[in-house]
Design an enzyme around this catalytic site. Structure first.
Site, mmCIF file in Angstrom:
data_model
loop_
_atom_site.group_PDB
_atom_site.id
_atom_site.type_symbol
_atom_site.label_atom_id
_atom_site.label_comp_id
_atom_site.label_asym_id
_atom_site.label_seq_id
_atom_site.Cartn_x
_atom_site.Cartn_y
_atom_site.Cartn_z
ATOM 1 N N HIS A 6 -12.195 -90.962 -40.893
ATOM 2 C CA HIS A 6 -11.189 -89.923 -41.095
ATOM 3 C C HIS A 6 -11.285 -89.349 -42.507
ATOM 4 O O HIS A 6 -11.090 -90.072 -43.482
ATOM 5 C CB HIS A 6 -9.810 -90.551 -40.873
ATOM 6 C CG HIS A 6 -8.670 -89.601 -40.993
ATOM 7 N ND1 HIS A 6 -7.701 -89.722 -41.960
ATOM 8 C CD2 HIS A 6 -8.342 -88.510 -40.262
ATOM 9 C CE1 HIS A 6 -6.818 -88.765 -41.808
ATOM 10 N NE2 HIS A 6 -7.175 -88.011 -40.793
ATOM 11 N N HIS A 47 -8.013 -81.056 -46.993
ATOM 12 C CA HIS A 47 -6.903 -81.285 -46.067
ATOM 13 C C HIS A 47 -5.638 -80.505 -46.412
ATOM 14 O O HIS A 47 -5.051 -79.853 -45.547
ATOM 15 C CB HIS A 47 -6.563 -82.782 -46.015
ATOM 16 C CG HIS A 47 -5.393 -83.078 -45.142
ATOM 17 N ND1 HIS A 47 -4.095 -83.064 -45.593
ATOM 18 C CD2 HIS A 47 -5.324 -83.362 -43.819
ATOM 19 C CE1 HIS A 47 -3.277 -83.352 -44.597
ATOM 20 N NE2 HIS A 47 -3.993 -83.527 -43.510
HETATM 21 O O1 G3P Z 1 -7.875 -85.063 -36.724
HETATM 22 C C1 G3P Z 1 -7.048 -86.178 -36.840
HETATM 23 C C2 G3P Z 1 -6.193 -86.096 -38.073
HETATM 24 O O2 G3P Z 1 -7.018 -85.771 -39.150
HETATM 25 C C3 G3P Z 1 -5.085 -85.086 -37.947
HETATM 26 O O3 G3P Z 1 -4.186 -85.119 -38.991
HETATM 27 O O4 G3P Z 1 -3.208 -84.422 -41.125
HETATM 28 O O5 G3P Z 1 -5.010 -86.132 -41.098
HETATM 29 O O6 G3P Z 1 -5.550 -83.768 -40.612
HETATM 30 P P1 G3P Z 1 -4.519 -84.838 -40.522
HETATM 31 MG MG MG Z 2 -7.666 -83.996 -40.153
#
Ligand code: G3P
Ligand code: MG
Length: 225
Positions: A6, A47
Site C-alpha cells: 500500500h 496521496h
Molecule cells: O486503494 C486502497 C486504499 O489506498 C484506499 O485508501 O486513502 O489509502 O488511498 P487511501
Molecule cells: Mg490509495
C-alpha cells in the site's frame, strides 16, 4: 490471499516514493498500490490533497507547478515521483493498482498505461485501476474497457456490492473497518473479488482470509511475505 503493498512498502520508506516501491519489489510482492493526482500536465504519485504531511512543501498539490513539486523533499531525500518514473522502475515486475485521486486523472492514466505497455514491458493484465471517485472511474472504463477496475468504498454500502457491479468493476475494494462476511458474500455472488485496506496486523489478515477476502493492501508487506 494476495498481498498488495500500500503506497509501496510505506511503513518501511516514505509513502508513494521510489524507495517505497523498490523495497516492495525487493520483498517480492505481487502487486503495489499507489495514488495518482494530476497537476501542471503531469501525473504525480501522492496521496494527500495537501503537501504538508508528506513533504516540506505547502499548499494543495493540484495547484502547484511541475518545478515546485519536483523540488520538494518527500522524506529521507526522496522526491514526489511521477507515475511514469514509478512505471519505469517497476517495468512489469509486479501488478500495479493505480488509484485515481480525483478529477482529470482518467485520461492521462489511460494514455500512460498504453505507453507503458508499448515501452516498459507491462501488459493489460498488470493493471487494476481504482477510485473513490466513481464518475472518474466510469470515465476510465469507457477509455480502457478491457482493464480491471477496483470500486472503492470507505463505508458499509446500503446495497452491498451493487454499486461495484454497476460500475463494471473487477473488485470491491473496502475499508477494514467496514467489511463483514455479508459484504464479502454479496460481492462474491456478483462475481467480484474483495480487496481490503489497510491491514498491517497479521491477526487481522488471518481473520480476513478466513472471511474469504481475496487480497489485502498493507503498509507492511514484510510481515506477510
Ligand atoms: O486503494 C486502497 C486504499 O489506498 C484506499 O485508501 O486513502 O489509502 O488511498 P487511501
Ligand atoms: Mg490509495
Amino acid at each position: 490471499m494476495q498481498i498488495i503493498a500500500h503506497r509501496g512498502a510505506s511503513k518501511l520508506a516514505p509513502e508513494n516514493t521510489l524507495k517505497a516501491m523498490e523495497i516492495a519489489i525487493a520483498l517480492g510482492v505481487g502487486a503495489i498500490e499507489l495514488d495518482v493526482q494530476w497537476a501542471d500536465g503531469e501525473l504525480w504519485v501522492f496521496h494527500d490533497r495537501r503537501l504538508e504531511r508528506c513533504t516540506d512543501g505547502h499548499g494543495v498539490l493540484t495547484e502547484q507547478s511541475r518545478d515546485y513539486l519536483a523540488s520538494l523533499d518527500a522524506g529521507d531525500g526522496e522526491r514526489i515521483p511521477t507515475l511514469w518514473q514509478v512505471m519505469s522502475l517497476i517495468a512489469g515486475r509486479c501488478e500495479l493498482h493505480i488509484e485515481l485521486k480525483g478529477a482529470h486523472t482518467a485520461e492521462p492514466v489511460a494514455a500512460l498505461t498504453r505507453r507503458a505497455e508499448a515501452e516498459l514491458g507491462f501488459t493489460p493484465a498488470h493493471w487494476v485501476v481504482s477510485s473513490f471517485h466513481h464518475p472518474e472511474l466510469a470515465h476510465f472504463a469507457r477509455l480502457r474497457p478491457e482493464l480491471r477496475l477496483g470500486a472503492l468504498t470507505a463505508s458499509l454500502p446500503l446495497h452491498g456490492a451493487r454499486f461495484a457491479e454497476e460500475l463494471g468493476a473487477w473488485s470491491l475494494n473496502c475499508d477494514v473497518d467496514f467489511v463483514d462476511a455479508g459484504l464479502v458474500a454479496d460481492a462474491h455472488r456478483r462475481g467480484l473479488k474483495v480487496l481490503v485496506y489497510t491491514v498491517d496486523e497479521v491477526s487481522d489478515g488471518d481473520a480476513l482470509a478466513a472471511m474469504g477476502v481475496d487480497g489485502i493492501f498493507t503498509n507492511r508487506p514484510d510481515r506477510f511475505s
